[in-house]
Design a protein around this motif. Structure first.
Motif, PDB file in Angstrom:
ATOM      1  N   ARG A 120       0.823  -1.217   0.000  1.00 43.88           N
ATOM      2  CA  ARG A 120       0.000   0.000   0.000  1.00 43.88           C
ATOM      3  C   ARG A 120       0.853   1.262   0.000  1.00 43.88           C
ATOM      4  O   ARG A 120       0.490   2.265  -0.623  1.00 43.88           O
ATOM      5  CB  ARG A 120      -0.926   0.005   1.221  1.00 43.88           C
ATOM      6  N   ILE A 121       1.990   1.227   0.670  1.00 45.78           N
ATOM      7  CA  ILE A 121       2.763   2.454   0.849  1.00 45.78           C
ATOM      8  C   ILE A 121       3.888   2.575  -0.179  1.00 45.78           C
ATOM      9  O   ILE A 121       5.013   2.914   0.133  1.00 45.78           O
ATOM     10  CB  ILE A 121       3.311   2.572   2.278  1.00 45.78           C
ATOM     11  N   ALA A 122       3.546   2.317  -1.426  1.00 51.04           N
ATOM     12  CA  ALA A 122       4.528   2.406  -2.505  1.00 51.04           C
ATOM     13  C   ALA A 122       5.128   3.810  -2.609  1.00 51.04           C
ATOM     14  O   ALA A 122       6.326   3.969  -2.857  1.00 51.04           O
ATOM     15  CB  ALA A 122       3.883   2.021  -3.834  1.00 51.04           C
ATOM     16  N   PHE A 123       4.309   4.825  -2.403  1.00 53.09           N
ATOM     17  CA  PHE A 123       4.835   6.188  -2.491  1.00 53.09           C
ATOM     18  C   PHE A 123       5.849   6.445  -1.392  1.00 53.09           C
ATOM     19  O   PHE A 123       6.862   7.112  -1.617  1.00 53.09           O
ATOM     20  CB  PHE A 123       3.701   7.212  -2.399  1.00 53.09           C
ATOM     21  N   ALA A 124       5.603   5.926  -0.188  1.00 51.95           N
ATOM     22  CA  ALA A 124       6.554   6.115   0.912  1.00 51.95           C
ATOM     23  C   ALA A 124       7.903   5.505   0.573  1.00 51.95           C
ATOM     24  O   ALA A 124       8.953   6.057   0.906  1.00 51.95           O
ATOM     25  CB  ALA A 124       6.007   5.505   2.197  1.00 51.95           C
ATOM     26  N   GLN A 125       7.905   4.382  -0.120  1.00 44.31           N
ATOM     27  CA  GLN A 125       9.164   3.747  -0.503  1.00 44.31           C
ATOM     28  C   GLN A 125       9.922   4.608  -1.511  1.00 44.31           C
ATOM     29  O   GLN A 125      11.137   4.783  -1.415  1.00 44.31           O
ATOM     30  CB  GLN A 125       8.891   2.353  -1.072  1.00 44.31           C
TER      31      GLN A 125
ATOM     32  N   ILE B 252       5.429  15.801  -4.904  1.00 42.38           N
ATOM     33  CA  ILE B 252       5.385  15.891  -3.445  1.00 42.38           C
ATOM     34  C   ILE B 252       4.005  16.353  -2.992  1.00 42.38           C
ATOM     35  O   ILE B 252       3.428  15.808  -2.038  1.00 42.38           O
ATOM     36  CB  ILE B 252       6.473  16.852  -2.924  1.00 42.38           C
ATOM     37  N   VAL B 253       3.471  17.351  -3.685  1.00 48.04           N
ATOM     38  CA  VAL B 253       2.143  17.875  -3.333  1.00 48.04           C
ATOM     39  C   VAL B 253       1.077  16.795  -3.498  1.00 48.04           C
ATOM     40  O   VAL B 253       0.229  16.590  -2.627  1.00 48.04           O
ATOM     41  CB  VAL B 253       1.805  19.107  -4.187  1.00 48.04           C
ATOM     42  N   LYS B 254       1.118  16.081  -4.629  1.00 47.26           N
ATOM     43  CA  LYS B 254       0.142  15.012  -4.867  1.00 47.26           C
ATOM     44  C   LYS B 254       0.382  13.841  -3.916  1.00 47.26           C
ATOM     45  O   LYS B 254      -0.561  13.216  -3.417  1.00 47.26           O
ATOM     46  CB  LYS B 254       0.229  14.528  -6.313  1.00 47.26           C
ATOM     47  N   GLY B 255       1.652  13.532  -3.679  1.00 43.92           N
ATOM     48  CA  GLY B 255       1.983  12.416  -2.806  1.00 43.92           C
ATOM     49  C   GLY B 255       1.593  12.650  -1.365  1.00 43.92           C
ATOM     50  O   GLY B 255       1.391  11.693  -0.611  1.00 43.92           O
ATOM     51  N   ARG B 256       1.469  13.912  -0.981  1.00 49.71           N
ATOM     52  CA  ARG B 256       1.040  14.210   0.388  1.00 49.71           C
ATOM     53  C   ARG B 256      -0.318  13.572   0.674  1.00 49.71           C
ATOM     54  O   ARG B 256      -0.551  13.043   1.763  1.00 49.71           O
ATOM     55  CB  ARG B 256       0.956  15.720   0.587  1.00 49.71           C
ATOM     56  N   ALA B 257      -1.206  13.616  -0.312  1.00 46.88           N
ATOM     57  CA  ALA B 257      -2.528  13.008  -0.133  1.00 46.88           C
ATOM     58  C   ALA B 257      -2.422  11.491   0.045  1.00 46.88           C
ATOM     59  O   ALA B 257      -3.165  10.897   0.834  1.00 46.88           O
ATOM     60  CB  ALA B 257      -3.415  13.334  -1.335  1.00 46.88           C
TER      61      ALA B 257
ATOM     62  N   LEU C  41       0.216   9.848   1.309  1.00 46.33           N
ATOM     63  CA  LEU C  41       0.758   9.613   2.650  1.00 46.33           C
ATOM     64  C   LEU C  41      -0.298   9.865   3.721  1.00 46.33           C
ATOM     65  O   LEU C  41      -0.386   9.117   4.703  1.00 46.33           O
ATOM     66  CB  LEU C  41       1.962  10.527   2.899  1.00 46.33           C
ATOM     67  N   ALA C  42      -1.095  10.912   3.530  1.00 49.84           N
ATOM     68  CA  ALA C  42      -2.138  11.227   4.507  1.00 49.84           C
ATOM     69  C   ALA C  42      -3.138  10.080   4.601  1.00 49.84           C
ATOM     70  O   ALA C  42      -3.587   9.720   5.697  1.00 49.84           O
ATOM     71  CB  ALA C  42      -2.851  12.516   4.118  1.00 49.84           C
ATOM     72  N   ALA C  43      -3.480   9.485   3.456  1.00 48.55           N
ATOM     73  CA  ALA C  43      -4.414   8.359   3.448  1.00 48.55           C
ATOM     74  C   ALA C  43      -3.805   7.153   4.162  1.00 48.55           C
ATOM     75  O   ALA C  43      -4.499   6.440   4.902  1.00 48.55           O
ATOM     76  CB  ALA C  43      -4.798   8.000   2.014  1.00 48.55           C
ATOM     77  N   ASP C  44      -2.503   6.923   3.950  1.00 47.71           N
ATOM     78  CA  ASP C  44      -1.826   5.806   4.610  1.00 47.71           C
ATOM     79  C   ASP C  44      -1.794   6.007   6.122  1.00 47.71           C
ATOM     80  O   ASP C  44      -2.100   5.096   6.892  1.00 47.71           O
ATOM     81  CB  ASP C  44      -0.396   5.659   4.072  1.00 47.71           C
ATOM     82  N   PHE C  45      -1.391   7.208   6.538  1.00 46.29           N
ATOM     83  CA  PHE C  45      -1.353   7.509   7.970  1.00 46.29           C
ATOM     84  C   PHE C  45      -2.753   7.424   8.585  1.00 46.29           C
ATOM     85  O   PHE C  45      -2.925   6.945   9.709  1.00 46.29           O
ATOM     86  CB  PHE C  45      -0.773   8.899   8.212  1.00 46.29           C
ATOM     87  N   ALA C  46      -3.760   7.902   7.841  1.00 43.16           N
ATOM     88  CA  ALA C  46      -5.133   7.893   8.358  1.00 43.16           C
ATOM     89  C   ALA C  46      -5.631   6.471   8.566  1.00 43.16           C
ATOM     90  O   ALA C  46      -6.303   6.172   9.562  1.00 43.16           O
ATOM     91  CB  ALA C  46      -6.058   8.646   7.398  1.00 43.16           C
ATOM     92  N   LEU C  47      -5.312   5.581   7.620  1.00 45.03           N
ATOM     93  CA  LEU C  47      -5.719   4.184   7.750  1.00 45.03           C
ATOM     94  C   LEU C  47      -5.125   3.574   9.011  1.00 45.03           C
ATOM     95  O   LEU C  47      -5.816   2.916   9.793  1.00 45.03           O
ATOM     96  CB  LEU C  47      -5.270   3.393   6.520  1.00 45.03           C
TER      97      LEU C  47
ATOM     98  N   LEU D 112       2.863  16.472   7.712  1.00 50.44           N
ATOM     99  CA  LEU D 112       2.857  16.467   6.246  1.00 50.44           C
ATOM    100  C   LEU D 112       2.780  17.882   5.688  1.00 50.44           C
ATOM    101  O   LEU D 112       3.393  18.190   4.662  1.00 50.44           O
ATOM    102  CB  LEU D 112       1.689  15.616   5.737  1.00 50.44           C
ATOM    103  N   ASP D 113       2.029  18.753   6.346  1.00 55.28           N
ATOM    104  CA  ASP D 113       1.967  20.151   5.907  1.00 55.28           C
ATOM    105  C   ASP D 113       3.334  20.820   6.021  1.00 55.28           C
ATOM    106  O   ASP D 113       3.750  21.574   5.128  1.00 55.28           O
ATOM    107  CB  ASP D 113       0.942  20.924   6.740  1.00 55.28           C
ATOM    108  N   ARG D 114       4.030  20.556   7.111  1.00 53.32           N
ATOM    109  CA  ARG D 114       5.367  21.139   7.294  1.00 53.32           C
ATOM    110  C   ARG D 114       6.355  20.561   6.277  1.00 53.32           C
ATOM    111  O   ARG D 114       7.246  21.267   5.799  1.00 53.32           O
ATOM    112  CB  ARG D 114       5.864  20.862   8.715  1.00 53.32           C
TER     113      ARG D 114
END
Length: 302
Positions: A90-95, A174-179, A181-187, A260-262
């Motif tokens: 699921r966290i392919a973007f994080a990798q 990075i801007v698109k990927g923030r969403a 990462l946010a979804a991954d953290f939220a899950l 993530l905002d920072r």
């Protein structure tokens, strides 16, 4: 002849500018912190598993306190959940983000190679696909210390401009990927918060059972209840502190959202070649908080 001398002088000046040294420590720090964010995102799976095991133990403790004969000793291991099995995909973007952060830190230290260009491509691909498991699944190693970054503390102006150009190109991802990462953290936050709430209720049920014991007024029982209550408060405070970045607090934004905002704000300033030490410092502070939360739940290194 005079014109030729002017041309030569201009060329010489241009070469000097290109060879001038700049301090890219802010990019190094940002790169290392970025890798830490990505690694923490991956490692939240270990946090979820750890609280799952604590919950399993608490369930057995409650059964035991109630005199239920189905309680077992030692308590059974918590069963893996589908979230655990699919987390690495699921966290392919994080990798991809981890690779990007490591490559930034190396390039800013003057370490030669094509890592930065490759990392940019992987980052863009991970965002473009936006489907779990489609990006590279290589287990990128974090830049946990500066041992590979001590070769040079300064780089040429030309190298700095190349790095800054890559950051500029990477920013939309990075801007698109923030969403993502946010979804991954939220899950993971939802999983952790639900298990934490259940754990807390079961602890309260055990206390209620102790408080309603037959000899509730005897001095010995009062001491047991007092110690149980104090132990419960201490454990609850420790759990709250550990899971603070992921627990839902009414009226407050989740701390991982603030992080993530920072992160995006610090990257934007680097992309615009306007690094602000305060913005970077706030980002790094948030990263350290997340790292501190995740670290106790990671498997011990042999």
């Amino acid at each position: 002849m005079l014109r030729q001398l002017r041309v030569l002088a201009l060329l010489a000046t241009s070469m000097l500018v290109a060879c001038a040294s700049v301090d890219a420590e802010d990019i190094q720090e940002f790169g290392a912190a970025t890798t830490a964010v990505a690694d923490a995102a991956r490692n939240t799976g270990a946090m979820r598993s750890a609280i799952g095991q604590r919950l399993a133990v608490e369930q057995q403790a409650l059964l035991f306190a109630l005199g239920d004969t189905s309680s077992a000793y030692p308590p059974p291991k918590a069963k893996p959940s589908p979230v655990d099995a699919e987390w690495s995909h699921r966290i392919a973007f994080a990798q991809a983000l981890s690779e990007y952060g490591a490559a930034l830190a190396k390039a800013a230290a003057g370490v030669a190679g094509d890592d930065l260009g490759n990392a940019l491509g992987n980052l863009q691909k991970a965002v473009g696909d936006a489907i779990p498991g489609t990006a590279k699944t290589k287990n990128f190693q974090p830049v946990a210390d500066t041992t590979v970054l001590v070769a040079r503390k300064v780089i040429t102006e030309l190298q700095y401009r190349r790095i800054q150009l890559v950051i500029e190109k990477a920013h939309p991802s990075i801007v698109k990927g923030r969403a993502l990462l946010a979804a991954d953290f939220a899950l993971m936050a939802d999983n952790i918060d639900a298990k934490y709430s259940t754990w807390e209720r079961q602890q309260a049920a055990v206390l209620k059972q102790i408080r309603g014991a037959p000899d509730a007024n005897s001095p010995a029982d009062v001491g047991v209840r007092y110690r149980s209550y104090r132990d419960f408060l201490k454990e609850r405070q420790e759990m709250e502190a550990a899971f603070a970045p992921f627990l839902n607090i009414p009226g407050e934004r989740p701390r991982y959202e603030v992080l993530l905002d920072r992160f995006v704000a610090a990257h934007k300033e680097l992309a615009e070649n306007k690094p602000n030490p305060l913005t970077l410092e706030r980002f790094i502070e948030a990263v350290k908080e997340l790292q501190a939360a995740v670290k106790p739940f990671l498997p011990a290194k042999g």
